[in-house]
Design a protein around this motif. Structure first.
Motif, mmCIF file in Angstrom:
data_model
loop_
_atom_site.group_PDB
_atom_site.id
_atom_site.type_symbol
_atom_site.label_atom_id
_atom_site.label_comp_id
_atom_site.label_asym_id
_atom_site.label_seq_id
_atom_site.Cartn_x
_atom_site.Cartn_y
_atom_site.Cartn_z
ATOM 1 N N VAL A 82 0.832 -1.214 0.000
ATOM 2 C CA VAL A 82 0.000 0.000 0.000
ATOM 3 C C VAL A 82 0.866 1.263 0.000
ATOM 4 N N GLN A 106 -13.531 3.112 6.842
ATOM 5 C CA GLN A 106 -13.860 3.622 8.182
ATOM 6 C C GLN A 106 -12.649 3.435 9.087
ATOM 7 N N CYS A 107 -12.463 2.221 9.631
ATOM 8 C CA CYS A 107 -11.292 2.041 10.496
ATOM 9 C C CYS A 107 -10.006 1.961 9.695
ATOM 10 N N PHE A 109 -8.549 -0.632 8.425
ATOM 11 C CA PHE A 109 -7.701 -1.806 8.630
ATOM 12 C C PHE A 109 -7.703 -2.723 7.407
ATOM 13 N N ASP B 15 -8.336 10.035 6.589
ATOM 14 C CA ASP B 15 -8.144 9.087 5.499
ATOM 15 C C ASP B 15 -6.759 9.148 4.850
ATOM 16 N N LEU B 18 -4.412 6.858 6.602
ATOM 17 C CA LEU B 18 -4.793 5.444 6.510
ATOM 18 C C LEU B 18 -4.619 4.928 5.080
ATOM 19 N N LEU B 19 -4.893 5.781 4.103
ATOM 20 C CA LEU B 19 -4.801 5.352 2.703
ATOM 21 C C LEU B 19 -3.363 5.188 2.238
ATOM 22 N N ARG B 20 -2.446 5.852 2.918
ATOM 23 C CA ARG B 20 -1.036 5.740 2.546
ATOM 24 C C ARG B 20 -0.335 4.597 3.278
ATOM 25 N N GLY B 21 -1.092 3.872 4.102
ATOM 26 C CA GLY B 21 -0.449 2.804 4.872
ATOM 27 C C GLY B 21 0.299 3.354 6.068
ATOM 28 N N TYR B 25 -1.772 1.422 14.127
ATOM 29 C CA TYR B 25 -2.492 0.423 14.915
ATOM 30 C C TYR B 25 -1.489 -0.180 15.897
ATOM 31 N N ASP B 27 -0.222 -2.983 16.668
ATOM 32 C CA ASP B 27 0.852 -3.888 16.242
ATOM 33 C C ASP B 27 1.885 -3.193 15.350
ATOM 34 N N ASP B 28 1.551 -1.980 14.892
ATOM 35 C CA ASP B 28 2.507 -1.254 14.039
ATOM 36 C C ASP B 28 3.562 -0.529 14.868
ATOM 37 N N MET B 194 -11.835 -6.397 12.104
ATOM 38 C CA MET B 194 -10.760 -6.950 11.267
ATOM 39 C C MET B 194 -9.418 -6.924 12.008
ATOM 40 N N GLU B 195 -9.211 -5.935 12.842
ATOM 41 C CA GLU B 195 -8.028 -5.953 13.700
ATOM 42 C C GLU B 195 -8.427 -6.605 15.012
ATOM 43 N N VAL B 244 -7.516 2.255 15.718
ATOM 44 C CA VAL B 244 -8.057 0.960 16.107
ATOM 45 C C VAL B 244 -8.844 0.408 14.913
ATOM 46 N N GLY B 245 -8.565 -0.832 14.566
ATOM 47 C CA GLY B 245 -9.149 -1.423 13.367
ATOM 48 C C GLY B 245 -10.518 -2.028 13.589
ATOM 49 N N GLY B 246 -11.436 -1.223 14.067
ATOM 50 C CA GLY B 246 -12.788 -1.718 14.328
ATOM 51 C C GLY B 246 -12.903 -2.227 15.754
ATOM 52 N N GLN B 491 -12.684 4.021 16.465
ATOM 53 C CA GLN B 491 -12.468 2.748 15.771
ATOM 54 C C GLN B 491 -12.903 2.880 14.329
ATOM 55 N N GLY B 492 -12.794 4.085 13.803
ATOM 56 C CA GLY B 492 -13.119 4.275 12.400
ATOM 57 C C GLY B 492 -14.342 5.142 12.159
#
Ligand code: FES
Ligand code: FES
Lengths: 170, 793
Positions: A82, A106-107, A109, B15, B18-21, B25, B27-28, B194-195, B244-246, B491-492
């Motif tokens: 990504v 949204q989140c 992940f 966004d 988050l969109l750029r990676g 989170y 674990d990162d 998902m996380e 937080v991934g959800g 969480q999003g």
């Protein structure tokens, strides 16, 4: 197996155009190697059993699940994660931009896996119909968005790529 | 005011990252941290006779192994029972690591820290445990039967029995013109973000401070739990949750065993430690929800008006009760929905089983309550031969009856009083949106083509914005940039955007100048958490109140500097100006400098400020009731919850051969009061509907009779992909602002998921012509039901 018996293997990967040399045990997953040995944490792990698609990267152009591959089997491969979807001038790539415009996350992940999947999908089929857009993302799980906006984003990304001269990847 | 921003579809600022990676989170974070793995019980119920960890520490790369015997002080006590309740007379919680007995598959027994997770898992595999097997109690029937007990000292498996009554339903039902009884069952499902869960901790031996990052829904709650368990002062612990991934509820439990074991190990070893669970661990050792059996008795008149309603239900809460009775209490109160039965009584038992614990999952008990009430409404309509919408309309609370007091106590211990709403208005919109009145002719046409279709609807009222409080801190920098801190995590849900919209509008600054940090106890140590659709109501209100406070202070200082009255001033785009005098202005950043009598000229802003003079030379530079700095901190604490409402309708088609269920049309009308960002609300509805479809048609936790969860993977637990959700969702809004908070917000996070089981049951029943009483329903179950009913015909 203990650490001293764990043989390390030297590995060369080209990730987002940059070469990396790492030494990993044979059992190290590619997803872990990318995240923790190389430090590109954009690739996410949601299930580690190949179902959710969060860990999808492109290896030699093909979208693959990095949690299902040992890092050693990617020896010499060209990988896009990504982090490699952003354009060289620092702007968001078409798929990233479309996700932002369409509220496709949204989140965030699951998002990296969707972005890589869709980028590869649009290269193969630059002008998908709505049904084809649905097919394109049908192997990725998202627990937040309900997908409608992600489908919109696929269609929007195709438009943006078109406006920008047809290039969907960075 | 500057531009109007509340109510606008502003694109999300989170966004980009988050969109750029570049998300952060848990674990990162903290690369190079040691990693932990947990030995989990392979048995649903067993006594631990012996644990042999010898040799584990000999493995190179393994740093520590903990069992219960290694725990001391508060760590050796059971984990907290977070929400006690007087009815919860037999509450039990687990230990961070099992002491003597395990009560569900997945319960933590030992904790290993190694160089990496691979080695930690190797080490876990070396640990030998001798178990003495005990009989497992699986499912509500077995728990009720109580031939075996989950806890020796709770022989009937009943942790709590709870009753509430309004009026005299027994005699109302007995004397009603019509009456009915129904048995209704709902399966277990799970949040499944998902996380998964993840925690990282770092102990600084020089400063004696602990830093913890966790994928939690409540950083302040976790901070208090960690401090208490590790015997630290609150001031020594910081908890941060950048991304937080959800969550969907499962991450509100605090602490998880790993959330205290990781900091403990980090402090002991003097090295950062991380735990990131895998998906199987999430299935077997986090939390589930939804599993309940209900028995309904209802008495009604010829119009379908409910005269008496009596509900008895059994809630399967798993092996322990860390989250108290929140879920069944919500079911018991929220099942009333938009209706006002003549009288109502409810009794539930909360039961122990040898399965994973139950804590709130998006909707939290409401999906079951709505399912009970709406199935009842459908059954009444069926009995009277009336349209299902007519029966509902006959029972609605009317718009002029608000505030409406049900005479009951809600989950927050406050009276169940609805603040505002317009249920007939919602129903009219829903009927239009789905084409309710035209459905019969649609059905006839479909029939002529050999197709089976059905329509269903479901109505709900959702208590949102539960207290007790949330707070915000806002500081205007001398650069004019506005820093906002709230205690909630995200969480999003787009908090950085939605709350910045409020600040920008209330304070009068450009949206781009507002930067919000959430879920960091260093910025806002007082907060409750993100759950129960409370973020927008609680933090949104706190942010608005704080912005108003800062605005007031800015105007006061500016009035002195510009030598005019506060009433003559306005803030636009971050600049305070005198109304009607365009040249008399002062930038908010300059006011920030003036607010602090310490006037070193650090930068241009402070130099610019020297042209103004503020403060009475005859008084101290900081007045008695003032503080330096253009900042403020305020809290919002409501009298009681707000009540959002909505109605969904769906048209389904069931395959005559395969019994496959497909969605042809999906419609939502919704009232969450004032919308802050309609795009974000729409996203919440989409996501909720998808989870609802999952819960209604696919998701269930398959336990075998020995207590093994046999579908603990994404391969076997079916969550909706894009192919399972409605292709489009028609949405319409109605706004009845809440009188309880400054912006009239009601909250929208869970609405999408609440009516789904009721809704699909209604539509499938309509298509098939026989009652649907157990959810979720798979094609094979529908197929089997068809044969049963054909046999009877
Ligand atoms: S993490 Fe690889 S597919 Fe789920
Ligand atoms: S955005 Fe959260 S899982 Fe897709």
């Amino acid at each position: 197996m203990t650490n001293d018996t764990e043989e390390l293997h030297d590995l060369r990967l080209v990730v987002n155009g940059t070469p990396y040399e790492i030494s990993v045990p044979a059992r190290r997953l590619l997803s872990d190697a990318l995240r923790h040995d190389i430090g590109l944490t954009g690739t996410h792990v949601g299930c580690e059993h190949g179902v959710c698609g969060a860990c999808t990267i492109r290896m030699d152009g093909k979208p693959i699940r990095s949690c299902l591959l040992f890092a050693v089997s990617a020896q010499g491969a060209e990988i896009t994660t990504v982090e490699g979807l952003t354009r060289s001038d620092g702007e968001l790539g078409p798929v990233q931009q479309a996700f932002k415009e369409c509220h496709g996350l949204q989140c965030g992940f699951c998002t990296p896996g969707f972005l890589t999947t869709i980028t590869a999908g649009l290269e193969e089929n630059p002008r998908p119909t709505r049904e084809e857009a649905v097919d394109m993302i049908a192997g990725n799980l998202c627990r937040c968005t309900g997908y409608q906006n992600i489908v919109d984003a696929v269609l929007r990304a195709s438009e943006i790529a078109d406006e920008q001269g047809g290039e969907v990847s960075a | 005011m500057t531009t109007k921003l509340i109510g606008e579809k502003v694109q999300r600022v989170e966004d980009e990252r988050l969109l750029r990676g570049l998300g952060q989170y848990a674990d990162d974070l903290v690369p190079g941290a040691l990693e932990a793995a947990v030995l989990r019980s392979p048995h649903a119920h067993a006594r631990i006779v012996d644990i042999d960890v010898s040799g584990v520490l000999d493995i190179e790369g393994v740093h520590a192994v903990y069992t219960y015997d290694d725990l001391t002080g508060a760590m050796a006590d059971p984990l907290p029972l977070l929400i006690p309740h007087p009815s919860l007379t037999q509450g039990r919680t687990q230990y961070a690591l099992a002491k003597d007995e395990v009560r569900y598959v997945g319960e933590a027994i030992a904790f290993v820290v190694a160089d990496n997770r691979y080695l930690a898992e190797d080490a876990v595999a070396r640990i030998q445990v001798r178990f003495e097997h005990l009989p497992a109690v699986v499912g509500i029937d077995a728990a009720r039967e109580a031939s075996n007990a989950v806890h020796d000292d709770v022989p009937d498996n009943i942790a709590a029995r709870f009753e509430q009554r309004v009026g005299d339903p027994a005699s109302a039902i007995a004397s009603a013109p019509h009456s009915l009884e129904l048995d209704l069952h709902v399966e277990r499902s799970a949040s499944m973000p998902m996380e998964g869960r993840a925690t990282v901790a770092r102990w600084d031996n020089d400063t004696h401070r602990l830093q913890v990052w966790s994928s939690t829904q409540t950083s302040t709650g976790l901070r208090a739990a960690v401090a208490a368990k590790l015997g630290l002062d609150l001031a020594q612990v910081d908890v941060m949750t950048p991304d937080v991934g959800g969550g969907f509820g499962v991450k509100i439990v605090h602490p998880w065993p790993e959330e205290v074991l990781v900091p403990l190990a980090a402090r002991t070893l003097g090295r950062p430690v991380k735990f990131t669970e895998d998906r199987r661990e999430h299935f077997i050792s986090s939390a589930h929800e939804r599993g309940q059996d209900h028995h309904v008795q209802v008495g009604f008149d010829d119009d379908g008006r409910v005269l008496g309603l009596s509900v008895r239900f059994w809630h399967d809460h798993g092996a322990y009760t860390p989250y108290g009775l929140i879920v069944p209490i919500i079911t018991s109160t929220q099942l009333l929905g938009p209706y006002k039965p003549g009288s109502y009584e409810v009794t539930f038992d909360s039961l122990y089983t040898n399965t994973v614990i139950v804590t709130p999952y998006r909707g939290a008990g409401r999906p079951q309550g709505v399912y009970v009430m709406e199935r009842t409404m459908d059954a009444i309509a069926q009995r009277l031969g009336k349209d299902r919408t007519e029966v509902r309309a006959a029972n609605f609370i009317q718009p002029d009856e608000f505030p409406y007091d049900h005479g009951m106590t809600f989950q927050d211990g406050r009276p169940l009083i609805y603040d505002s709403g317009d249920y007939p208005g919602l129903l009219t919109k829903l009927k239009d949106l789905v084409g309710w009145d035209d459905f019969e002719s649609y059905r006839d046409n479909a029939r002529a083509e050999g197709r089976r279709v059905g329509v269903g609807l479901a109505c709900y009222v959702e208590g949102t914005g539960v207290g007790p409080y949330e707070g915000a801190h806002i500081q205007v920098e001398t650069s004019g940039r506005v820093k906002v801190a709230i205690g909630l995590t995200s969480q999003g849900q787009g908090h950085q955007t939605a709350f910045a919209q409020i600040v920008a509008e209330e304070l009068g600054v450009p949206f781009e100048d507002v930067e919000l940090v959430s879920g960091d106890t260093r910025g806002m140590p007082y907060a409750v958490g993100t759950f129960a659709s409370r973020a927008a109501v609680m933090s949104g209100s706190a942010v608005a109140l704080t912005a108003r406070m800062v605005r007031e202070k800015a105007l006061r200082i500016a009035a002195e500097a510009l030598e005019c009255s506060v009433d003559d001033l306005d803030i636009n785009d971050g600049v305070i100006g005198v109304k009607g005098a365009p040249d008399s202005t002062i930038a908010l950043g300059t006011v920030a400098v003036l607010s602090n009598p310490l006037r070193y000229a650090f930068d241009e802003a402070s130099q610019a400020a020297t042209q103004f003079s503020v403060g009475d030379p005859g008084k101290p530079p900081v007045a008695e009731d003032d503080e330096p700095g253009l900042e403020g901190r305020d809290f919002y604490s409501p009298e009681r919850s707000t009540f959002a409402a909505g109605m969904h309708a769906v048209i389904v088609e069931t395959d005559p051969e395969t019994a496959e269920i497909s969605i042809l049309k999906y419609a939502v009308v919704h009232d969450c009061g004032t919308l802050i960002n309609p795009m974000i609300v729409q996203g919440q509805i989409h996501g909720g509907v998808a989870q609802g479809v999952g819960g209604a048609l696919y998701e269930r936790m398959e336990y075998d009779e020995s207590g093994q969860l046999v579908n603990a993977s994404f391969m076997d637990f079916l969550m909706p992909y894009v192919t399972e959700v409605p292709t489009s969702i028609e949405i319409d809004h109605l706004e009845t602002p809440s009188p309880l908070n400054p912006l009239g917000i009601k909250g929208a996070g869970e609405a999408g998921v609440i009516p789904s089981s009721a809704l699909f049951a209604s539509a499938i029943e309509d298509a098939e012509g026989f009652p649907i009483t157990s959810m979720p329903i798979s094609p094979s179950e529908l197929f089997a039901l068809r044969s049963t009913h054909e046999d009877r015909r």
